[in-house]
Design an enzyme around this catalytic site. Structure first.
Site, PDB file in Angstrom:
ATOM      1  N   GLU A   3      -5.211  -2.952   2.325  1.00 43.66           N
ATOM      2  CA  GLU A   3      -5.508  -2.616   3.718  1.00 43.66           C
ATOM      3  C   GLU A   3      -6.144  -1.236   3.853  1.00 43.66           C
ATOM      4  O   GLU A   3      -6.974  -1.032   4.735  1.00 43.66           O
ATOM      5  CB  GLU A   3      -4.244  -2.714   4.565  1.00 43.66           C
ATOM      6  CG  GLU A   3      -3.605  -4.104   4.540  1.00 43.66           C
ATOM      7  CD  GLU A   3      -4.599  -5.252   4.687  1.00 43.66           C
ATOM      8  OE1 GLU A   3      -5.447  -5.231   5.587  1.00 43.66           O
ATOM      9  OE2 GLU A   3      -4.532  -6.188   3.859  1.00 43.66           O
ATOM     10  N   GLU A   4      -5.769  -0.307   2.999  1.00 35.96           N
ATOM     11  CA  GLU A   4      -6.332   1.042   3.085  1.00 35.96           C
ATOM     12  C   GLU A   4      -7.778   1.079   2.598  1.00 35.96           C
ATOM     13  O   GLU A   4      -8.497   2.021   2.870  1.00 35.96           O
ATOM     14  CB  GLU A   4      -5.495   2.027   2.260  1.00 35.96           C
ATOM     15  CG  GLU A   4      -4.038   2.099   2.661  1.00 35.96           C
ATOM     16  CD  GLU A   4      -3.825   2.629   4.068  1.00 35.96           C
ATOM     17  OE1 GLU A   4      -4.670   3.394   4.559  1.00 35.96           O
ATOM     18  OE2 GLU A   4      -2.809   2.280   4.684  1.00 35.96           O
ATOM     19  N   ASP A  60       3.469  -1.206  10.105  1.00 35.29           N
ATOM     20  CA  ASP A  60       2.753  -0.162   9.388  1.00 35.29           C
ATOM     21  C   ASP A  60       1.883   0.582  10.392  1.00 35.29           C
ATOM     22  O   ASP A  60       0.728   0.256  10.590  1.00 35.29           O
ATOM     23  CB  ASP A  60       1.886  -0.767   8.283  1.00 35.29           C
ATOM     24  CG  ASP A  60       1.258   0.299   7.401  1.00 35.29           C
ATOM     25  OD1 ASP A  60       1.651   1.474   7.496  1.00 35.29           O
ATOM     26  OD2 ASP A  60       0.354  -0.039   6.624  1.00 35.29           O
ATOM     27  N   ASP A 102       0.807  -1.213   0.000  1.00 37.13           N
ATOM     28  CA  ASP A 102       0.000   0.000   0.000  1.00 37.13           C
ATOM     29  C   ASP A 102       0.841   1.265   0.000  1.00 37.13           C
ATOM     30  O   ASP A 102       1.888   1.341   0.599  1.00 37.13           O
ATOM     31  CB  ASP A 102      -1.038  -0.010   1.137  1.00 37.13           C
ATOM     32  CG  ASP A 102      -0.548   0.537   2.469  1.00 37.13           C
ATOM     33  OD1 ASP A 102       0.448   1.248   2.508  1.00 37.13           O
ATOM     34  OD2 ASP A 102      -1.200   0.259   3.472  1.00 37.13           O
ATOM     35  N   ASP A 106       6.872   3.988   2.960  1.00 40.04           N
ATOM     36  CA  ASP A 106       6.528   3.406   4.258  1.00 40.04           C
ATOM     37  C   ASP A 106       6.518   1.884   4.225  1.00 40.04           C
ATOM     38  O   ASP A 106       7.351   1.245   4.863  1.00 40.04           O
ATOM     39  CB  ASP A 106       5.231   3.992   4.813  1.00 40.04           C
ATOM     40  CG  ASP A 106       4.014   3.722   3.934  1.00 40.04           C
ATOM     41  OD1 ASP A 106       4.176   3.420   2.751  1.00 40.04           O
ATOM     42  OD2 ASP A 106       2.900   3.830   4.466  1.00 40.04           O
TER      43      ASP A 106
END
Length: 123
Positions: free
Chosen positions: A63-64, A87, A2, A30
């Protein structure tokens, strides 16, 4: 994994050991940085034949958008009783030991728009 949009044509610069994005692209480091670090750990362990406890690495996607990967994963496939999630927010070195889940609620409202403090006569 992501990252924010647009995740294509990423251009970075390294200045005095600091990695930065160019002015017209994102860095998007990230999750990518964490994944690179984990894969390097696995390489070092294997290349140097170092003893280590069993490792299970799980990379999930979407996931977002509602924990799509984690939600659909069959966790019975894992042996581990504990996990590290790389994360999260906070200062480097911070440890999150609990987290709320993510819930999405979809609803429909039928009726007329009104607010009791603004236009109560329309409620």
């Amino acid at each position: 994994m992501d990252t924010v949009e647009p995740g294509q044509n990423i251009k970075v610069t390294v200045d005095e050991g600091i990695v930065r994005s160019s002015k017209d692209s994102i860095l998007g480091a990230d999750d990518k940085a964490a994944i690179a670090a984990l894969l390097e750990v696995v390489d070092v362990l294997r290349e140097n034949d170092l003893q280590h406890p069993p490792l299970e690495l799980l990379f999930t996607v979407g996931e977002e958008q509602g924990l799509q990967g984690a939600r659909l994963f069959d966790f019975s496939r894992l042996q581990a009783k504990m996990a590290y999630v790389l994360d999260s927010g906070g200062s480097p070195g911070s440890i999150v030991i609990k987290s709320p889940c993510q819930n999405e609620i979809e609803y429909r409202v039928h009726g007329r728009a009104a607010h009791a403090g603004i236009n109560p006569q329309d409620a």
